[in-house]
Design a protein around this motif. Structure first.
Motif, PDB file in Angstrom:
ATOM      1  N   CYS A   1       0.856  -1.194   0.000  1.00 18.32           N
ATOM      2  CA  CYS A   1       0.000   0.000   0.000  1.00 18.32           C
ATOM      3  C   CYS A   1       0.888   1.239   0.000  1.00 18.32           C
ATOM      4  O   CYS A   1       1.835   1.321   0.782  1.00 18.32           O
ATOM      5  CB  CYS A   1      -0.866  -0.022   1.271  1.00 18.32           C
ATOM      6  SG  CYS A   1      -1.857   1.455   1.516  1.00 18.32           S
ATOM      7  N   LYS A   2       0.609   2.185  -0.887  1.00 22.26           N
ATOM      8  CA  LYS A   2       1.370   3.444  -0.904  1.00 22.26           C
ATOM      9  C   LYS A   2       0.396   4.608  -0.906  1.00 22.26           C
ATOM     10  O   LYS A   2      -0.512   4.671  -1.737  1.00 22.26           O
ATOM     11  CB  LYS A   2       2.266   3.519  -2.132  1.00 22.26           C
ATOM     12  CG  LYS A   2       3.253   2.363  -2.205  1.00 22.26           C
ATOM     13  CD  LYS A   2       4.387   2.642  -3.166  1.00 22.26           C
ATOM     14  CE  LYS A   2       5.191   1.356  -3.364  1.00 22.26           C
ATOM     15  NZ  LYS A   2       6.543   1.597  -3.867  1.00 22.26           N
ATOM     16  N   TYR A   3       0.641   5.529   0.005  1.00 17.22           N
ATOM     17  CA  TYR A   3      -0.187   6.731   0.097  1.00 17.22           C
ATOM     18  C   TYR A   3       0.374   7.843  -0.777  1.00 17.22           C
ATOM     19  O   TYR A   3       1.599   8.031  -0.838  1.00 17.22           O
ATOM     20  CB  TYR A   3      -0.199   7.236   1.544  1.00 17.22           C
ATOM     21  CG  TYR A   3      -1.517   7.006   2.253  1.00 17.22           C
ATOM     22  CD1 TYR A   3      -2.697   7.546   1.768  1.00 17.22           C
ATOM     23  CD2 TYR A   3      -1.577   6.260   3.427  1.00 17.22           C
ATOM     24  CE1 TYR A   3      -3.904   7.349   2.419  1.00 17.22           C
ATOM     25  CE2 TYR A   3      -2.783   6.055   4.089  1.00 17.22           C
ATOM     26  CZ  TYR A   3      -3.947   6.606   3.570  1.00 17.22           C
ATOM     27  OH  TYR A   3      -5.136   6.410   4.214  1.00 17.22           O
ATOM     28  N   ALA A   4      -0.522   8.583  -1.409  1.00 16.57           N
ATOM     29  CA  ALA A   4      -0.162   9.846  -2.050  1.00 16.57           C
ATOM     30  C   ALA A   4      -0.628  10.951  -1.105  1.00 16.57           C
ATOM     31  O   ALA A   4      -1.789  10.965  -0.690  1.00 16.57           O
ATOM     32  CB  ALA A   4      -0.853   9.969  -3.403  1.00 16.57           C
ATOM     33  N   VAL A   5       0.306  11.828  -0.736  1.00 15.19           N
ATOM     34  CA  VAL A   5       0.001  12.841   0.290  1.00 15.19           C
ATOM     35  C   VAL A   5       0.218  14.233  -0.292  1.00 15.19           C
ATOM     36  O   VAL A   5       0.978  14.410  -1.242  1.00 15.19           O
ATOM     37  CB  VAL A   5       0.879  12.638   1.552  1.00 15.19           C
ATOM     38  CG1 VAL A   5       0.671  11.247   2.137  1.00 15.19           C
ATOM     39  CG2 VAL A   5       2.355  12.885   1.272  1.00 15.19           C
ATOM     40  N   PRO A   6      -0.444  15.246   0.284  1.00 22.94           N
ATOM     41  CA  PRO A   6      -0.264  16.601  -0.230  1.00 22.94           C
ATOM     42  C   PRO A   6       1.185  17.067  -0.079  1.00 22.94           C
ATOM     43  O   PRO A   6       1.879  16.645   0.846  1.00 22.94           O
ATOM     44  CB  PRO A   6      -1.171  17.470   0.652  1.00 22.94           C
ATOM     45  CG  PRO A   6      -2.012  16.545   1.436  1.00 22.94           C
ATOM     46  CD  PRO A   6      -1.368  15.195   1.421  1.00 22.94           C
ATOM     47  N   ALA A   7       1.619  17.931  -0.976  1.00 20.97           N
ATOM     48  CA  ALA A   7       2.941  18.543  -0.845  1.00 20.97           C
ATOM     49  C   ALA A   7       3.053  19.142   0.555  1.00 20.97           C
ATOM     50  O   ALA A   7       2.097  19.706   1.078  1.00 20.97           O
ATOM     51  CB  ALA A   7       3.102  19.626  -1.906  1.00 20.97           C
ATOM     52  N   GLY A   8       4.198  18.979   1.191  1.00 20.64           N
ATOM     53  CA  GLY A   8       4.430  19.580   2.503  1.00 20.64           C
ATOM     54  C   GLY A   8       3.967  18.740   3.677  1.00 20.64           C
ATOM     55  O   GLY A   8       4.272  19.060   4.828  1.00 20.64           O
ATOM     56  N   TYR A   9       3.221  17.660   3.405  1.00 21.16           N
ATOM     57  CA  TYR A   9       2.740  16.800   4.492  1.00 21.16           C
ATOM     58  C   TYR A   9       3.932  16.150   5.184  1.00 21.16           C
ATOM     59  O   TYR A   9       4.828  15.720   4.492  1.00 21.16           O
ATOM     60  CB  TYR A   9       1.804  15.726   3.917  1.00 21.16           C
ATOM     61  CG  TYR A   9       1.336  14.685   4.911  1.00 21.16           C
ATOM     62  CD1 TYR A   9       0.265  14.940   5.759  1.00 21.16           C
ATOM     63  CD2 TYR A   9       1.981  13.453   5.013  1.00 21.16           C
ATOM     64  CE1 TYR A   9      -0.162  13.985   6.665  1.00 21.16           C
ATOM     65  CE2 TYR A   9       1.560  12.500   5.928  1.00 21.16           C
ATOM     66  CZ  TYR A   9       0.484  12.775   6.753  1.00 21.16           C
ATOM     67  OH  TYR A   9       0.070  11.836   7.663  1.00 21.16           O
ATOM     68  N   PRO A  10       3.966  16.021   6.525  1.00 22.79           N
ATOM     69  CA  PRO A  10       2.936  16.378   7.487  1.00 22.79           C
ATOM     70  C   PRO A  10       3.135  17.748   8.146  1.00 22.79           C
ATOM     71  O   PRO A  10       2.248  18.204   8.839  1.00 22.79           O
ATOM     72  CB  PRO A  10       3.114  15.292   8.555  1.00 22.79           C
ATOM     73  CG  PRO A  10       4.598  15.064   8.584  1.00 22.79           C
ATOM     74  CD  PRO A  10       5.066  15.267   7.168  1.00 22.79           C
ATOM     75  N   THR A  11       4.312  18.389   7.915  1.00 19.97           N
ATOM     76  CA  THR A  11       4.582  19.607   8.702  1.00 19.97           C
ATOM     77  C   THR A  11       3.825  20.814   8.174  1.00 19.97           C
ATOM     78  O   THR A  11       3.338  21.631   8.946  1.00 19.97           O
ATOM     79  CB  THR A  11       6.097  19.905   8.695  1.00 19.97           C
ATOM     80  OG1 THR A  11       6.587  19.640   7.382  1.00 19.97           O
ATOM     81  CG2 THR A  11       6.832  19.049   9.693  1.00 19.97           C
ATOM     82  N   ASP A  12       3.734  20.921   6.823  1.00 20.79           N
ATOM     83  CA  ASP A  12       3.140  22.120   6.249  1.00 20.79           C
ATOM     84  C   ASP A  12       2.306  21.737   5.027  1.00 20.79           C
ATOM     85  O   ASP A  12       2.597  22.149   3.901  1.00 20.79           O
ATOM     86  CB  ASP A  12       4.303  23.070   5.862  1.00 20.79           C
ATOM     87  CG  ASP A  12       3.792  24.431   5.480  1.00 20.79           C
ATOM     88  OD1 ASP A  12       2.626  24.759   5.805  1.00 20.79           O
ATOM     89  OD2 ASP A  12       4.545  25.165   4.802  1.00 20.79           O
ATOM     90  N   PRO A  13       1.261  20.922   5.250  1.00 17.18           N
ATOM     91  CA  PRO A  13       0.548  20.347   4.103  1.00 17.18           C
ATOM     92  C   PRO A  13      -0.247  21.387   3.330  1.00 17.18           C
ATOM     93  O   PRO A  13      -0.823  22.305   3.914  1.00 17.18           O
ATOM     94  CB  PRO A  13      -0.399  19.330   4.760  1.00 17.18           C
ATOM     95  CG  PRO A  13      -0.566  19.796   6.157  1.00 17.18           C
ATOM     96  CD  PRO A  13       0.708  20.499   6.537  1.00 17.18           C
ATOM     97  N   GLU A  14      -0.237  21.203   2.022  1.00 19.66           N
ATOM     98  CA  GLU A  14      -0.956  22.137   1.171  1.00 19.66           C
ATOM     99  C   GLU A  14      -2.398  21.650   1.002  1.00 19.66           C
ATOM    100  O   GLU A  14      -2.686  20.774   0.174  1.00 19.66           O
ATOM    101  CB  GLU A  14      -0.255  22.222  -0.194  1.00 19.66           C
ATOM    102  CG  GLU A  14      -0.741  23.394  -1.006  1.00 19.66           C
ATOM    103  CD  GLU A  14      -0.258  23.330  -2.455  1.00 19.66           C
ATOM    104  OE1 GLU A  14      -0.920  23.940  -3.300  1.00 19.66           O
ATOM    105  OE2 GLU A  14       0.750  22.654  -2.719  1.00 19.66           O
ATOM    106  N   ALA A  15      -3.286  22.216   1.808  1.00 17.19           N
ATOM    107  CA  ALA A  15      -4.704  21.843   1.724  1.00 17.19           C
ATOM    108  C   ALA A  15      -5.372  22.669   0.631  1.00 17.19           C
ATOM    109  O   ALA A  15      -4.873  23.726   0.244  1.00 17.19           O
ATOM    110  CB  ALA A  15      -5.386  22.101   3.054  1.00 17.19           C
ATOM    111  N   GLY A  16      -6.502  22.141   0.140  1.00 22.52           N
ATOM    112  CA  GLY A  16      -7.294  22.914  -0.812  1.00 22.52           C
ATOM    113  C   GLY A  16      -6.719  22.929  -2.206  1.00 22.52           C
ATOM    114  O   GLY A  16      -7.114  23.740  -3.033  1.00 22.52           O
ATOM    115  N   ALA A  17      -5.742  22.038  -2.495  1.00 21.26           N
ATOM    116  CA  ALA A  17      -5.205  21.961  -3.849  1.00 21.26           C
ATOM    117  C   ALA A  17      -6.069  20.996  -4.654  1.00 21.26           C
ATOM    118  O   ALA A  17      -6.429  19.921  -4.175  1.00 21.26           O
ATOM    119  CB  ALA A  17      -3.755  21.486  -3.826  1.00 21.26           C
TER     120      ALA A  17
END
Ligand code: AMP
Ligand code: GLY
Length: 438
Positions: free
Chosen positions: A326-342
C-alpha cells in the motif's frame, strides 16, 4: 433481510471497511469529509463530524441501522460507540472507557504493568514537564517521549533517533502537554497485528509493516503512515512464526485483562534483540494497515459483525494468502506544512489498468480515497493523506510493481514514498533483525 450497516469515518481505512462490508449489506456512512470512494459504495454518505455522537445516533435511527462500525479513534474517544450502543445499534468498536487503551498512553502502560501483560517497556508518567525534563537528564540511555493523549501518530519523539535529549526537552517545554509517558527506547523492527475481538474471542490477521517516516529511507518527521506491506503468510520476511505467535499471545492476554472488549485491537510491536515488545495498542484498524488486511480477508466482514452482536463464536478468518503493498499519495508539505485545498486529479482508469496488466490471476490493484474532499468541481486535498493504492499479488515484489503502476493515478502536487515494499528496503529489514539477533 440484509443488515443495515452505518460506517463512521471518511479516510482510507474506512474506504477499505466500506469495500469489505458493502457486498453483504445496505451501507450508510458519515464523516466530516466527502470520501468519493465510500460515497460510491454507500446508499448515502452524510456530512457529520465523526465526533458528533448525537447526530450520528440520529442518522443511525433514521436509516434503521442494525450494526455500526467506527473507524477513527477520535470518534471512539468522543463516545460514539457508547451512544450508538445505548441507542440499540450494536457497534463494532469499544466504548470510550475501553478505548483508553489507545487514547491514554499513560493508562495503557499502567494497565500493561498492573495486569502483567508481556512486552511492556520500562516507563514513567509525568504531569509536570520540569520533572519530565529532569528525568530525561538523569536517564541513562535513550527514551521515547510520548504525549499521553491522541496526536494522530505525530506526537512521539525518540531520542538518539529523531531528536537529541536537548531537543526532546525543548519539545516538552514548548508543547506543554498535560501528561507524558517517558519510556525506554526500543530498538528493532516494527510490525502491526490487528485482531477482531468480541465475546472474549480474538481473531488475528496477518502482520503488516507500516512506514511512519515522511521521506524515503525512513527520513523526516513521523506521519500517520506513508504506506505498508504484508506477505502471503501471517508473518513478514524479517520475522519468525514464533515472533508472530508472541504478538498474538500479547493481544490475547490484553483482551483477557480488558474483559468486555469489542472491536479491533491493534498491536504495534517492536521485534527487538530481546523479543517482541509493545510500542502501543490502538482500539481500531490501522490506517494504512486496514488497506492491506481487509482486501485479502475472504471471510465476509459482515459475518464477523453479526457473530459479535449475537454473542456467538466469531468465524475463523480465511485469507487469500497474497502479499499486499500500500502506498499513500500525500499533499505537498505533508505532514509539517501540508498544502490543503489543492485541486487534484485521480485517474481511476490507470488503477484498473494496473490490475488488468498485472499478468497473474493473483494480481490486483485497488484505489482507496482518504482525506480528500469531493466538491462539485472536483477533488481537493485536505491537510492529511489524499489517497492510497494497493497492489496485491503472490509476492511482495510483484505487489509492489502493481502498486507503482497504479500510482500513475496520482497527478501533480502529491508525494509518495516509492521505496515502500521494494526489495532493497525489505532486505534492509531482514538484515537489521539478523544483526540484532547475532
Ligand atoms: P505511537 O504514537 O505510540 O505509535 O508512536 C509513534 C512511533 O514512535 C512508533 O511507531 C515508533 O516508531 C516510535 N516509538 C514509540 N514508542 C517507542 C519506543 N518506546 N521506542 C522506540 N520508538 C518508539
Ligand atoms: N498506521 C498507524 C495507525 O493507524 O495508528
Amino acid at each position: 433481510m440484509p443488515e443495515t450497516v452505518l460506517l463512521v469515518g471518511g479516510g482510507g481505512r474506512e474506504h477499505a471497511i466500506a469495500r469489505a462490508v458493502a457486498p453483504d449489506c445496505d451501507l450508510y456512512a458519515c464523516a466530516s469529509n466527502r470520501n468519493p470512494g465510500i460515497a460510491a459504495l454507500a446508499a448515502e454518505m452524510r456530512a457529520i463530524d465523526e465526533r458528533d455522537a448525537a447526530e450520528i445516533v440520529a442518522f443511525a435511527r433514521e436509516v434503521d441501522a442494525t450494526l455500526a462500525v467506527v473507524g477513527p479513534e477520535s470518534a471512539l474517544a468522543a463516545g460514539v460507540a457508547d451512544a450508538l450502543d445505548d441507542a440499540g445499534v450494536y457497534t463494532f468498536g469499544p466504548d470510550a472507557d475501553a478505548a483508553r487503551i489507545e487514547t491514554d498512553k499513560a493508562y495503557q502502560r499502567r494497565f500493561m504493568r498492573d495486569e502483567g501483560i508481556p512486552g511492556c517497556p520500562d516507563f514513567e508518567t509525568f504531569d509536570d514537564m520540569d520533572a519530565a525534563c529532569d528525568y530525561i537528564d538523569a536517564y541513562d540511555g535513550d527514551l521515547a517521549v510520548k504525549p499521553a493523549g491522541l496526536t494522530g501518530g505525530k506526537g512521539v519523539r525518540v531520542t538518539g533517533d529523531q531528536v537529541t535529549k536537548a531537543e526532546a526537552k525543548a519539545y516538552l517545554r514548548e508543547a506543554d502537554y498535560d501528561r507524558v509517558v517517558l519510556e525506554e527506547r526500543l530498538i528493532g523492527e516494527e510490525f502491526t497485528v490487528q485482531a477482531f475481538v468480541a465475546n472474549g474471542e480474538v481473531r488475528t490477521t496477518p502482520a503488516v509493516q507500516d512506514h511512519k517516516r515522511a521521506y524515503e529511507g525512513d527520513e523526516g518527521p513521523n506521519t500517520g503512515g506513508m504506506g505498508s506491506y504484508s506477505d502471503a503468510t501471517p508473518t513478514l520476511p524479517f520475522m519468525d512464526e514464533a515472533d508472530y505467535d508472541a504478538a498474538v499471545e500479547i493481544l490475547e492476554a490484553t483482551v483477557d485483562a480488558l474483559g468486555e472488549y469489542k472491536g479491533v485491537l491493534y498491536g504495534q510491536f517492536m521485534l527487538t534483540a530481546d523479543g517482541v515488545r509493545v510500542v502501543e495498542f490502538n482500539a481500531r484498524f490501522g490506517d494504512p494497515e486496514a488497506m492491506n488486511t481487509l482486501p485479502v480477508l475472504e471471510t465476509p466482514f459482515v459475518d464477523v459483525l453479526t457473530a459479535a452482536r449475537e454473542g456467538v463464536r466469531l468465524p475463523a478468518l480465511e485469507f487469500s494468502r497474497r502479499a499486499t503493498v500500500c502506498k499513500y499519495a500525500v499533499p505537498a508539505g505533508y505532514p509539517t506544512d501540508p498544502e490543503a485545498g489543492a485541486r487534484i486529479d485521480v485517474d481511476e482508469e490507470s488503477v484498473a489498468q494496473a490490475a488488468a496488466e498485472s499478468g497473474t490471476d493473483a494480481g490486483d490493484a485497488l484505489l482507496f480515497y482518504a482525506s480528500v474532499d469531493a466538491r462539485d468541481d472536483g477533488l481537493y486535498t485536505t491537510t492529511s493523506r489524499a489517497f492510497a493504492v494497493v497492489g496485491i499479488d503472490e509476492t511482495i515484489t510483484a505487489a509492489e510493481t502493481i502498486a507503482e503502476d497504479a500510482l500513475a493515478a496520482a497527478g501533480d502536487g502529491l508525494r509518495v514514498r516509492h521505496d515502500i515494499g521494494r526489495p532493497a528496503l525489505v532486505q534492509q529489514r531482514i538484515d537489521h533483525v539478523e544483526r540484532l539477533r547475532e
